[in-house]
Write a protein that holds these residues in place. Structure first.
Motif, PDB file in Angstrom:
ATOM      1  N   TYR A 223     -27.475 -23.514 -99.606  1.00 14.65           N
ATOM      2  CA  TYR A 223     -27.057 -24.623-100.466  1.00 14.65           C
ATOM      3  C   TYR A 223     -28.229 -25.357-101.110  1.00 14.65           C
ATOM      4  N   GLY A 224     -29.391 -25.282-100.473  1.00 10.18           N
ATOM      5  CA  GLY A 224     -30.525 -26.019-101.019  1.00 10.18           C
ATOM      6  C   GLY A 224     -30.563 -27.440-100.508  1.00 10.18           C
ATOM      7  N   PHE A 225     -31.562 -28.191-100.947  1.00  8.79           N
ATOM      8  CA  PHE A 225     -31.835 -29.510-100.407  1.00  8.79           C
ATOM      9  C   PHE A 225     -31.798 -30.565-101.503  1.00  8.79           C
ATOM     10  N   GLN A 226     -31.066 -31.639-101.235  1.00  7.51           N
ATOM     11  CA  GLN A 226     -31.027 -32.774-102.161  1.00  7.51           C
ATOM     12  C   GLN A 226     -31.160 -34.065-101.371  1.00  7.51           C
ATOM     13  N   ILE A 227     -31.819 -35.046-101.949  1.00  9.11           N
ATOM     14  CA  ILE A 227     -31.953 -36.354-101.308  1.00  9.11           C
ATOM     15  C   ILE A 227     -30.588 -37.038-101.251  1.00  9.11           C
ATOM     16  N   SER A 228     -30.244 -37.619-100.091  1.00  9.13           N
ATOM     17  CA  SER A 228     -28.967 -38.316 -99.950  1.00  9.13           C
ATOM     18  C   SER A 228     -29.098 -39.761-100.410  1.00  9.13           C
ATOM     19  N   ASN A 229     -28.018 -40.313-100.924  1.00  5.95           N
ATOM     20  CA  ASN A 229     -28.007 -41.709-101.375  1.00  5.95           C
ATOM     21  C   ASN A 229     -26.567 -42.196-101.461  1.00  5.95           C
ATOM     22  N   ASN A 230     -26.001 -42.505-100.292  1.00  8.02           N
ATOM     23  CA  ASN A 230     -24.581 -42.867-100.234  1.00  8.02           C
ATOM     24  C   ASN A 230     -24.374 -44.377-100.132  1.00  8.02           C
ATOM     25  N   ASP A 231     -23.282 -44.809-100.662  1.00  9.37           N
ATOM     26  CA  ASP A 231     -22.845 -46.190-100.505  1.00  9.37           C
ATOM     27  C   ASP A 231     -21.327 -46.158-100.286  1.00  9.37           C
ATOM     28  N   SER A 298     -17.902 -22.934 -92.102  1.00  7.22           N
ATOM     29  CA  SER A 298     -18.098 -22.937 -93.554  1.00  7.22           C
ATOM     30  C   SER A 298     -17.684 -24.272 -94.160  1.00  7.22           C
ATOM     31  N   ALA A 299     -16.636 -24.893 -93.584  1.00  5.53           N
ATOM     32  CA  ALA A 299     -16.175 -26.184 -94.081  1.00  5.53           C
ATOM     33  C   ALA A 299     -17.177 -27.296 -93.756  1.00  5.53           C
ATOM     34  N   ILE A 300     -17.863 -27.155 -92.622  1.00  2.00           N
ATOM     35  CA  ILE A 300     -18.915 -28.125 -92.278  1.00  2.00           C
ATOM     36  C   ILE A 300     -20.029 -28.061 -93.328  1.00  2.00           C
ATOM     37  N   TYR A 301     -20.437 -26.853 -93.675  1.00  2.00           N
ATOM     38  CA  TYR A 301     -21.502 -26.694 -94.673  1.00  2.00           C
ATOM     39  C   TYR A 301     -21.072 -27.271 -96.023  1.00  2.00           C
ATOM     40  N   THR A 302     -19.823 -27.017 -96.398  1.00  2.00           N
ATOM     41  CA  THR A 302     -19.323 -27.562 -97.664  1.00  2.00           C
ATOM     42  C   THR A 302     -19.332 -29.085 -97.644  1.00  2.00           C
ATOM     43  N   PHE A 303     -18.922 -29.657 -96.526  1.00  2.00           N
ATOM     44  CA  PHE A 303     -18.924 -31.116 -96.381  1.00  2.00           C
ATOM     45  C   PHE A 303     -20.341 -31.667 -96.545  1.00  2.00           C
ATOM     46  N   TYR A 304     -21.317 -31.051 -95.851  1.00  2.00           N
ATOM     47  CA  TYR A 304     -22.708 -31.523 -95.955  1.00  2.00           C
ATOM     48  C   TYR A 304     -23.231 -31.379 -97.381  1.00  2.00           C
ATOM     49  N   ALA A 305     -22.886 -30.264 -98.028  1.00  2.03           N
ATOM     50  CA  ALA A 305     -23.384 -30.022 -99.382  1.00  2.03           C
ATOM     51  C   ALA A 305     -22.798 -31.016-100.383  1.00  2.03           C
ATOM     52  N   GLU A 306     -21.531 -31.357-100.202  1.00  2.00           N
ATOM     53  CA  GLU A 306     -20.870 -32.252-101.163  1.00  2.00           C
ATOM     54  C   GLU A 306     -21.133 -33.724-100.877  1.00  2.00           C
ATOM     55  N   LYS A 307     -21.142 -34.101 -99.602  1.00  2.00           N
ATOM     56  CA  LYS A 307     -21.257 -35.517 -99.249  1.00  2.00           C
ATOM     57  C   LYS A 307     -22.684 -35.966 -98.963  1.00  2.00           C
ATOM     58  N   MET A 329     -30.300 -30.595 -90.301  1.00  2.10           N
ATOM     59  CA  MET A 329     -31.649 -30.606 -90.872  1.00  2.10           C
ATOM     60  C   MET A 329     -31.801 -29.597 -92.000  1.00  2.10           C
ATOM     61  N   SER A 330     -31.018 -28.524 -91.960  1.00  2.00           N
ATOM     62  CA  SER A 330     -31.107 -27.555 -93.050  1.00  2.00           C
ATOM     63  C   SER A 330     -30.624 -28.142 -94.372  1.00  2.00           C
ATOM     64  N   PHE A 331     -29.931 -29.280 -94.304  1.00  6.93           N
ATOM     65  CA  PHE A 331     -29.525 -30.021 -95.498  1.00  6.93           C
ATOM     66  C   PHE A 331     -30.412 -31.245 -95.726  1.00  6.93           C
ATOM     67  N   GLY A 332     -31.487 -31.356 -94.951  1.00  6.35           N
ATOM     68  CA  GLY A 332     -32.394 -32.481 -95.108  1.00  6.35           C
ATOM     69  C   GLY A 332     -31.836 -33.779 -94.550  1.00  6.35           C
ATOM     70  N   ILE A 333     -30.938 -33.718 -93.584  1.00  9.15           N
ATOM     71  CA  ILE A 333     -30.345 -34.914 -92.998  1.00  9.15           C
ATOM     72  C   ILE A 333     -31.175 -35.352 -91.796  1.00  9.15           C
ATOM     73  N   PRO A 334     -31.726 -36.555 -91.791  1.00 12.16           N
ATOM     74  CA  PRO A 334     -32.463 -37.055 -90.620  1.00 12.16           C
ATOM     75  C   PRO A 334     -31.548 -37.157 -89.411  1.00 12.16           C
ATOM     76  N   VAL A 335     -32.143 -37.140 -88.216  1.00  9.82           N
ATOM     77  CA  VAL A 335     -31.354 -37.068 -86.985  1.00  9.82           C
ATOM     78  C   VAL A 335     -31.809 -38.097 -85.959  1.00  9.82           C
ATOM     79  N   ILE A 336     -30.839 -38.757 -85.346  1.00 13.62           N
ATOM     80  CA  ILE A 336     -31.072 -39.508 -84.116  1.00 13.62           C
ATOM     81  C   ILE A 336     -30.548 -38.651 -82.979  1.00 13.62           C
ATOM     82  N   ALA A 337     -31.370 -38.415 -81.950  1.00 17.01           N
ATOM     83  CA  ALA A 337     -30.927 -37.605 -80.810  1.00 17.01           C
ATOM     84  C   ALA A 337     -31.579 -38.091 -79.537  1.00 17.01           C
TER      85      ALA A 337
END
Length: 411
Positions: A223-231, A298-307, A329-337
Protein backbone atom coordinates in the motif's frame (compact mmCIF):
# COMPACT_ATOMS: atom_id res chain seq x y z
CA UNK A 1 18.43 -34.05 -8.94
CA UNK A 2 17.07 -34.13 -5.38
CA UNK A 3 13.61 -32.74 -4.78
CA UNK A 4 13.20 -30.68 -1.63
CA UNK A 5 10.02 -31.69 0.17
CA UNK A 6 8.73 -29.81 3.22
CA UNK A 7 6.26 -31.14 5.79
CA UNK A 8 4.83 -28.22 7.78
CA UNK A 9 3.02 -29.09 11.03
CA UNK A 10 0.49 -26.47 12.17
CA UNK A 11 -2.19 -26.16 14.84
CA UNK A 12 -4.94 -24.96 12.48
CA UNK A 13 -3.68 -23.61 9.17
CA UNK A 14 -5.10 -23.78 6.49
CA UNK A 15 -8.30 -24.60 8.40
CA UNK A 16 -10.16 -22.51 10.96
CA UNK A 17 -9.12 -18.97 11.84
CA UNK A 18 -5.81 -19.42 13.67
CA UNK A 19 -2.24 -18.77 12.54
CA UNK A 20 -3.12 -15.96 10.15
CA UNK A 21 0.57 -15.04 9.97
CA UNK A 22 1.23 -18.26 8.04
CA UNK A 23 -0.82 -16.85 5.16
CA UNK A 24 2.22 -14.77 4.20
CA UNK A 25 4.96 -17.25 5.10
CA UNK A 26 3.45 -20.14 3.12
CA UNK A 27 3.93 -18.33 -0.19
CA UNK A 28 7.69 -18.10 0.42
CA UNK A 29 7.94 -21.70 1.63
CA UNK A 30 6.11 -22.87 -1.49
CA UNK A 31 8.52 -20.90 -3.65
CA UNK A 32 11.54 -22.38 -1.89
CA UNK A 33 10.48 -26.04 -1.96
CA UNK A 34 9.37 -28.34 -4.75
CA UNK A 35 6.50 -29.66 -2.65
CA UNK A 36 4.92 -28.59 0.66
CA UNK A 37 2.64 -30.84 2.70
CA UNK A 38 0.75 -29.00 5.45
CA UNK A 39 -0.08 -31.29 8.37
CA UNK A 40 -2.75 -29.67 10.54
CA UNK A 41 -3.98 -30.68 14.00
CA UNK A 42 -7.37 -29.18 13.08
CA UNK A 43 -9.44 -32.24 12.25
CA UNK A 44 -12.89 -30.63 12.07
CA UNK A 45 -12.97 -27.29 10.24
CA UNK A 46 -13.11 -26.69 6.51
CA UNK A 47 -10.30 -25.03 4.57
CA UNK A 48 -10.47 -21.27 5.02
CA UNK A 49 -7.20 -20.07 3.49
CA UNK A 50 -5.83 -20.30 -0.03
CA UNK A 51 -2.37 -21.78 -0.55
CA UNK A 52 0.00 -22.08 -3.54
CA UNK A 53 -0.53 -24.85 -6.07
CA UNK A 54 2.38 -27.00 -4.87
CA UNK A 55 0.87 -27.32 -1.36
CA UNK A 56 -1.21 -30.31 -0.28
CA UNK A 57 -2.94 -31.02 3.03
CA UNK A 58 -3.03 -33.73 5.62
CA UNK A 59 -4.40 -33.92 9.16
CA UNK A 60 -3.14 -35.49 12.36
CA UNK A 61 -5.38 -36.16 15.34
CA UNK A 62 -3.49 -35.28 18.52
CA UNK A 63 -6.56 -34.86 20.70
CA UNK A 64 -6.31 -36.67 24.03
CA UNK A 65 -9.33 -38.62 25.32
CA UNK A 66 -9.73 -39.86 28.88
CA UNK A 67 -8.68 -43.29 27.62
CA UNK A 68 -5.55 -41.76 26.08
CA UNK A 69 -4.74 -40.12 29.41
CA UNK A 70 -4.79 -43.53 31.02
CA UNK A 71 -2.71 -45.00 28.21
CA UNK A 72 -0.17 -42.18 28.61
CA UNK A 73 0.78 -43.74 31.95
CA UNK A 74 2.90 -46.17 29.94
CA UNK A 75 5.33 -43.25 29.78
CA UNK A 76 6.22 -43.98 33.40
CA UNK A 77 8.43 -46.77 32.05
CA UNK A 78 10.14 -44.56 29.44
CA UNK A 79 13.74 -43.51 30.26
CA UNK A 80 13.06 -40.12 28.67
CA UNK A 81 10.33 -39.47 31.26
CA UNK A 82 12.71 -40.22 34.12
CA UNK A 83 15.44 -38.09 32.64
CA UNK A 84 12.99 -35.20 32.32
CA UNK A 85 11.85 -35.78 35.90
CA UNK A 86 15.45 -35.33 37.02
CA UNK A 87 15.79 -32.12 34.99
CA UNK A 88 12.62 -30.69 36.53
CA UNK A 89 13.88 -31.35 40.05
CA UNK A 90 17.62 -30.70 39.75
CA UNK A 91 17.95 -28.19 36.89
CA UNK A 92 14.70 -26.23 37.23
CA UNK A 93 14.45 -26.75 41.02
CA UNK A 94 10.71 -27.37 40.73
CA UNK A 95 8.51 -29.68 42.73
CA UNK A 96 6.92 -32.48 40.76
CA UNK A 97 3.30 -31.41 40.99
CA UNK A 98 0.47 -33.48 39.58
CA UNK A 99 0.12 -30.89 36.79
CA UNK A 100 3.78 -31.17 35.77
CA UNK A 101 3.77 -34.97 35.78
CA UNK A 102 0.54 -35.02 33.75
CA UNK A 103 2.05 -32.54 31.28
CA UNK A 104 5.14 -34.72 30.89
CA UNK A 105 3.15 -37.90 30.27
CA UNK A 106 0.60 -36.44 27.84
CA UNK A 107 3.30 -34.55 25.94
CA UNK A 108 5.28 -37.76 25.47
CA UNK A 109 2.13 -39.64 24.43
CA UNK A 110 1.28 -37.07 21.76
CA UNK A 111 4.89 -36.79 20.59
CA UNK A 112 5.09 -40.52 19.95
CA UNK A 113 2.02 -40.23 17.71
CA UNK A 114 3.88 -37.56 15.73
CA UNK A 115 7.01 -39.71 15.55
CA UNK A 116 4.95 -42.63 14.21
CA UNK A 117 3.38 -40.35 11.60
CA UNK A 118 6.83 -39.12 10.51
CA UNK A 119 8.12 -42.67 10.25
CA UNK A 120 5.23 -43.49 7.92
CA UNK A 121 5.77 -40.51 5.65
CA UNK A 122 9.51 -41.17 5.50
CA UNK A 123 8.87 -44.76 4.39
CA UNK A 124 6.81 -43.39 1.49
CA UNK A 125 9.54 -41.08 0.18
CA UNK A 126 11.58 -41.95 -2.88
CA UNK A 127 15.38 -41.81 -3.03
CA UNK A 128 15.29 -38.59 -5.04
CA UNK A 129 13.55 -36.65 -2.20
CA UNK A 130 15.21 -34.63 0.53
CA UNK A 131 12.81 -34.31 3.47
CA UNK A 132 12.51 -31.27 5.74
CA UNK A 133 10.05 -31.34 8.65
CA UNK A 134 8.93 -28.09 10.27
CA UNK A 135 6.85 -27.57 13.39
CA UNK A 136 5.50 -24.03 13.52
CA UNK A 137 5.45 -24.27 17.33
CA UNK A 138 7.85 -25.69 19.88
CA UNK A 139 5.23 -28.00 21.33
CA UNK A 140 4.54 -31.73 21.48
CA UNK A 141 4.95 -31.86 17.70
CA UNK A 142 8.48 -30.49 18.07
CA UNK A 143 9.16 -33.21 20.63
CA UNK A 144 7.90 -35.75 18.10
CA UNK A 145 10.23 -34.28 15.48
CA UNK A 146 13.11 -34.59 17.93
CA UNK A 147 12.30 -38.25 18.60
CA UNK A 148 12.19 -38.87 14.84
CA UNK A 149 15.42 -36.96 14.24
CA UNK A 150 17.29 -38.99 16.85
CA UNK A 151 16.26 -42.17 15.07
CA UNK A 152 16.60 -40.99 11.44
CA UNK A 153 19.61 -38.81 10.64
CA UNK A 154 18.53 -38.43 7.01
CA UNK A 155 15.70 -36.03 7.79
CA UNK A 156 16.07 -32.37 8.73
CA UNK A 157 13.83 -31.12 11.51
CA UNK A 158 13.26 -27.64 12.88
CA UNK A 159 10.71 -25.51 14.71
CA UNK A 160 9.93 -21.92 15.58
CA UNK A 161 9.54 -20.49 19.07
CA UNK A 162 7.12 -17.61 19.69
CA UNK A 163 5.65 -16.83 23.12
CA UNK A 164 3.58 -19.49 24.92
CA UNK A 165 5.99 -22.14 23.63
CA UNK A 166 9.00 -20.29 25.08
CA UNK A 167 8.10 -18.69 28.39
CA UNK A 168 7.44 -20.98 31.34
CA UNK A 169 5.21 -18.33 32.92
CA UNK A 170 2.72 -18.75 30.07
CA UNK A 171 2.02 -22.33 31.15
CA UNK A 172 -0.59 -23.12 33.78
CA UNK A 173 2.06 -25.19 35.61
CA UNK A 174 4.96 -22.74 35.01
CA UNK A 175 6.82 -25.36 32.98
CA UNK A 176 7.24 -26.52 29.39
CA UNK A 177 8.18 -30.17 28.83
CA UNK A 178 11.30 -31.76 27.34
CA UNK A 179 13.10 -28.54 26.36
CA UNK A 180 16.51 -30.20 26.85
CA UNK A 181 15.66 -33.18 24.67
CA UNK A 182 14.17 -31.01 21.94
CA UNK A 183 17.15 -28.65 21.88
CA UNK A 184 19.66 -31.50 21.80
CA UNK A 185 17.99 -33.53 19.05
CA UNK A 186 16.10 -31.21 16.71
CA UNK A 187 18.23 -29.80 13.88
CA UNK A 188 17.47 -26.12 14.48
CA UNK A 189 15.24 -23.81 16.54
CA UNK A 190 14.24 -20.50 14.93
CA UNK A 191 13.11 -17.76 17.31
CA UNK A 192 10.94 -14.85 16.20
CA UNK A 193 12.74 -12.62 18.73
CA UNK A 194 16.15 -12.29 20.34
CA UNK A 195 14.35 -12.25 23.68
CA UNK A 196 13.10 -15.76 22.98
CA UNK A 197 16.67 -17.03 22.46
CA UNK A 198 17.95 -15.25 25.57
CA UNK A 199 15.10 -16.64 27.65
CA UNK A 200 15.59 -20.20 26.38
CA UNK A 201 19.30 -20.19 27.17
CA UNK A 202 18.75 -18.68 30.62
CA UNK A 203 15.55 -20.37 31.81
CA UNK A 204 15.47 -23.62 29.89
CA UNK A 205 19.11 -23.88 30.97
CA UNK A 206 20.19 -25.49 27.72
CA UNK A 207 23.78 -25.19 26.50
CA UNK A 208 23.48 -25.72 22.74
CA UNK A 209 23.50 -22.05 21.77
CA UNK A 210 24.35 -23.00 18.19
CA UNK A 211 20.92 -24.65 17.79
CA UNK A 212 19.15 -21.27 18.01
CA UNK A 213 18.78 -18.81 15.16
CA UNK A 214 16.98 -15.47 15.04
CA UNK A 215 14.39 -15.49 12.28
CA UNK A 216 11.85 -12.70 12.60
CA UNK A 217 8.37 -12.91 11.13
CA UNK A 218 7.52 -10.50 8.34
CA UNK A 219 4.72 -8.49 6.80
CA UNK A 220 4.11 -7.87 3.12
CA UNK A 221 2.59 -4.48 2.38
CA UNK A 222 2.16 -2.96 -1.05
CA UNK A 223 0.00 0.00 0.00
CA UNK A 224 2.88 2.37 0.57
CA UNK A 225 3.36 4.97 3.28
CA UNK A 226 1.50 8.22 3.90
CA UNK A 227 1.62 10.63 6.84
CA UNK A 228 -1.52 10.40 9.00
CA UNK A 229 -3.51 13.50 9.96
CA UNK A 230 -6.90 12.68 11.43
CA UNK A 231 -9.43 14.80 13.22
CA UNK A 232 -10.43 13.42 15.63
CA UNK A 233 -7.20 11.66 16.60
CA UNK A 234 -7.57 8.00 15.56
CA UNK A 235 -6.26 5.26 17.86
CA UNK A 236 -6.42 1.62 16.80
CA UNK A 237 -5.82 -1.66 18.62
CA UNK A 238 -5.96 -5.17 17.19
CA UNK A 239 -6.08 -8.33 19.29
CA UNK A 240 -8.28 -11.03 20.69
CA UNK A 241 -10.39 -9.83 23.60
CA UNK A 242 -8.84 -12.12 26.20
CA UNK A 243 -7.35 -11.35 29.63
CA UNK A 244 -3.68 -11.37 28.57
CA UNK A 245 -4.34 -8.59 26.04
CA UNK A 246 -5.72 -6.23 28.76
CA UNK A 247 -7.71 -4.18 26.25
CA UNK A 248 -9.79 -2.85 29.14
CA UNK A 249 -6.80 -0.67 30.11
CA UNK A 250 -7.22 1.30 26.88
CA UNK A 251 -10.84 2.10 27.74
CA UNK A 252 -9.90 3.02 31.30
CA UNK A 253 -7.15 5.35 30.06
CA UNK A 254 -9.46 7.06 27.57
CA UNK A 255 -11.88 7.74 30.42
CA UNK A 256 -9.18 10.00 31.88
CA UNK A 257 -9.17 12.27 28.80
CA UNK A 258 -11.90 14.89 28.46
CA UNK A 259 -10.19 17.78 26.69
CA UNK A 260 -9.55 16.38 23.17
CA UNK A 261 -11.58 14.52 20.56
CA UNK A 262 -10.49 10.90 20.08
CA UNK A 263 -11.82 7.96 18.10
CA UNK A 264 -10.74 4.50 19.18
CA UNK A 265 -11.23 1.49 16.89
CA UNK A 266 -10.62 -2.02 18.16
CA UNK A 267 -10.24 -4.96 15.78
CA UNK A 268 -10.81 -8.41 17.25
CA UNK A 269 -13.24 -10.26 19.47
CA UNK A 270 -13.38 -12.69 22.35
CA UNK A 271 -14.77 -13.49 25.81
CA UNK A 272 -13.84 -10.07 27.24
CA UNK A 273 -16.14 -8.20 24.84
CA UNK A 274 -19.05 -7.69 27.23
CA UNK A 275 -16.71 -6.37 29.91
CA UNK A 276 -15.25 -3.94 27.38
CA UNK A 277 -18.68 -2.81 26.17
CA UNK A 278 -19.67 -2.00 29.75
CA UNK A 279 -16.56 0.17 30.18
CA UNK A 280 -17.23 1.97 26.91
CA UNK A 281 -20.66 3.06 28.14
CA UNK A 282 -18.94 5.17 30.81
CA UNK A 283 -16.57 7.02 28.47
CA UNK A 284 -16.96 10.81 28.12
CA UNK A 285 -18.69 12.23 25.05
CA UNK A 286 -15.40 13.32 23.44
CA UNK A 287 -14.39 9.66 23.02
CA UNK A 288 -15.98 7.70 20.19
CA UNK A 289 -15.49 3.94 19.95
CA UNK A 290 -16.00 1.40 17.20
CA UNK A 291 -15.58 -2.32 17.94
CA UNK A 292 -15.13 -3.93 14.54
CA UNK A 293 -14.91 -7.49 15.79
CA UNK A 294 -12.99 -10.08 13.78
CA UNK A 295 -12.39 -9.05 10.19
CA UNK A 296 -10.19 -10.65 7.49
CA UNK A 297 -6.56 -9.65 7.38
CA UNK A 298 -7.11 -8.02 4.00
CA UNK A 299 -9.84 -5.85 5.53
CA UNK A 300 -7.43 -4.71 8.26
CA UNK A 301 -4.96 -3.58 5.60
CA UNK A 302 -7.71 -1.75 3.71
CA UNK A 303 -8.79 -0.01 6.91
CA UNK A 304 -5.21 1.13 7.65
CA UNK A 305 -4.70 2.29 4.06
CA UNK A 306 -7.93 4.29 3.95
CA UNK A 307 -8.09 5.67 7.50
CA UNK A 308 -4.37 6.08 8.24
CA UNK A 309 -4.62 5.75 12.06
CA UNK A 310 -2.53 8.14 14.15
CA UNK A 311 -1.56 5.58 16.79
CA UNK A 312 -1.58 1.85 17.47
CA UNK A 313 -1.63 0.51 21.03
CA UNK A 314 -0.89 -2.89 22.57
CA UNK A 315 -0.96 -3.22 26.38
CA UNK A 316 -0.61 -7.03 26.69
CA UNK A 317 0.93 -8.60 29.77
CA UNK A 318 2.76 -11.10 27.54
CA UNK A 319 3.85 -11.19 23.88
CA UNK A 320 6.38 -12.66 21.50
CA UNK A 321 6.62 -9.98 18.83
CA UNK A 322 3.05 -9.14 17.77
CA UNK A 323 2.34 -9.37 14.07
CA UNK A 324 -0.28 -6.68 14.68
CA UNK A 325 2.50 -4.22 15.57
CA UNK A 326 4.45 -5.14 12.44
CA UNK A 327 1.34 -4.54 10.35
CA UNK A 328 0.74 -1.13 11.92
CA UNK A 329 4.33 -0.04 11.41
CA UNK A 330 4.25 -1.14 7.79
CA UNK A 331 1.76 1.71 7.34
CA UNK A 332 3.94 4.13 9.29
CA UNK A 333 1.69 4.07 12.37
CA UNK A 334 3.54 4.83 15.65
CA UNK A 335 3.02 2.32 18.46
CA UNK A 336 2.57 2.31 22.21
CA UNK A 337 3.40 -1.14 23.60
CA UNK A 338 4.25 -2.73 26.91
CA UNK A 339 7.81 -3.90 27.52
CA UNK A 340 7.12 -7.64 27.38
CA UNK A 341 8.64 -10.43 25.31
CA UNK A 342 10.25 -9.11 22.14
CA UNK A 343 8.31 -5.81 22.04
CA UNK A 344 11.45 -3.85 22.88
CA UNK A 345 12.99 -5.17 19.66
CA UNK A 346 10.39 -3.35 17.57
CA UNK A 347 9.05 -0.44 19.68
CA UNK A 348 11.17 2.43 21.00
CA UNK A 349 11.05 6.18 21.58
CA UNK A 350 11.95 6.79 17.92
CA UNK A 351 8.81 5.10 16.57
CA UNK A 352 6.43 5.25 19.53
CA UNK A 353 6.53 4.56 23.24
CA UNK A 354 7.68 1.42 25.08
CA UNK A 355 5.96 1.47 28.47
CA UNK A 356 6.29 -0.67 31.65
CA UNK A 357 4.19 -3.82 31.87
CA UNK A 358 2.60 -2.67 35.14
CA UNK A 359 1.88 0.83 33.86
CA UNK A 360 -0.85 2.73 35.69
CA UNK A 361 -3.92 3.82 33.72
CA UNK A 362 -3.23 7.58 34.18
CA UNK A 363 0.23 7.07 32.65
CA UNK A 364 -1.31 5.51 29.54
CA UNK A 365 -3.58 8.56 29.30
CA UNK A 366 -0.52 10.82 29.61
CA UNK A 367 1.13 9.06 26.67
CA UNK A 368 -2.03 9.54 24.63
CA UNK A 369 -1.98 13.28 25.37
CA UNK A 370 1.73 13.63 24.60
CA UNK A 371 1.34 12.03 21.19
CA UNK A 372 -1.84 13.91 20.36
CA UNK A 373 -0.15 17.23 21.17
CA UNK A 374 3.04 16.55 19.20
CA UNK A 375 3.83 19.21 16.65
CA UNK A 376 3.40 18.08 13.00
CA UNK A 377 7.15 17.82 12.37
CA UNK A 378 7.81 15.50 15.32
CA UNK A 379 4.71 13.48 14.53
CA UNK A 380 5.88 12.95 10.95
CA UNK A 381 9.25 11.74 12.24
CA UNK A 382 7.48 9.09 14.33
CA UNK A 383 5.50 8.00 11.25
CA UNK A 384 8.64 7.75 9.14
CA UNK A 385 10.59 5.87 11.82
CA UNK A 386 7.77 3.37 12.30
CA UNK A 387 7.78 2.66 8.57
CA UNK A 388 11.58 2.34 8.50
CA UNK A 389 11.46 -0.14 11.40
CA UNK A 390 9.21 -2.37 9.34
CA UNK A 391 11.38 -2.02 6.26
CA UNK A 392 14.57 -2.85 8.16
CA UNK A 393 13.42 -5.64 10.50
CA UNK A 394 10.01 -7.03 9.52
CA UNK A 395 9.76 -6.89 5.74
CA UNK A 396 8.42 -10.24 4.55
CA UNK A 397 10.59 -10.37 1.42
CA UNK A 398 13.78 -9.95 3.43
CA UNK A 399 12.86 -12.20 6.34
CA UNK A 400 11.19 -15.13 4.62
CA UNK A 401 13.66 -15.45 1.76
CA UNK A 402 16.40 -15.48 4.40
CA UNK A 403 14.47 -18.05 6.47
CA UNK A 404 14.01 -20.37 3.49
CA UNK A 405 17.72 -20.16 2.72
CA UNK A 406 18.62 -21.00 6.32
CA UNK A 407 16.32 -24.03 6.26
CA UNK A 408 17.94 -25.43 3.15
CA UNK A 409 21.39 -25.07 4.75
CA UNK A 410 20.43 -27.36 7.65
CA UNK A 411 22.74 -30.37 7.70
Amino acid sequence: MLKNKLFLFTADFPYGTGETFLETEITYLAEGFDEVVIVSQNIHDEQTRQVPDNCTFSRIDLSVSNTDKLKSLVGLSDPLFWKEKSIVKKVYAKKLSKGIVSTMLISLWRAKKVKQYISQICEMQTSDSQVFIYSYWCDDVALGLSLAQKENKEIRTFCRIHRWDVYFEESAVNYLPYRHFITKNISQIFSISQDGIDYALKTWKVTQKEKFSLSRLGIKNTYGFQISNNDPFLIVSCSNLIPVKRVHLIAEALKEIRDVQIKWVHIGDGPERKKLEALILNLPSNIKVDLLGRIPNSAIYTFYAEKRPDLFINVSSSEGVPVSIMEAMSFGIPVIATDVGGNREIVNKENGRLVPTKIAVPKIADHFRDLILLNPKDKNVLNENAFETWQLLYNADKNYYSFTSKIQEIK
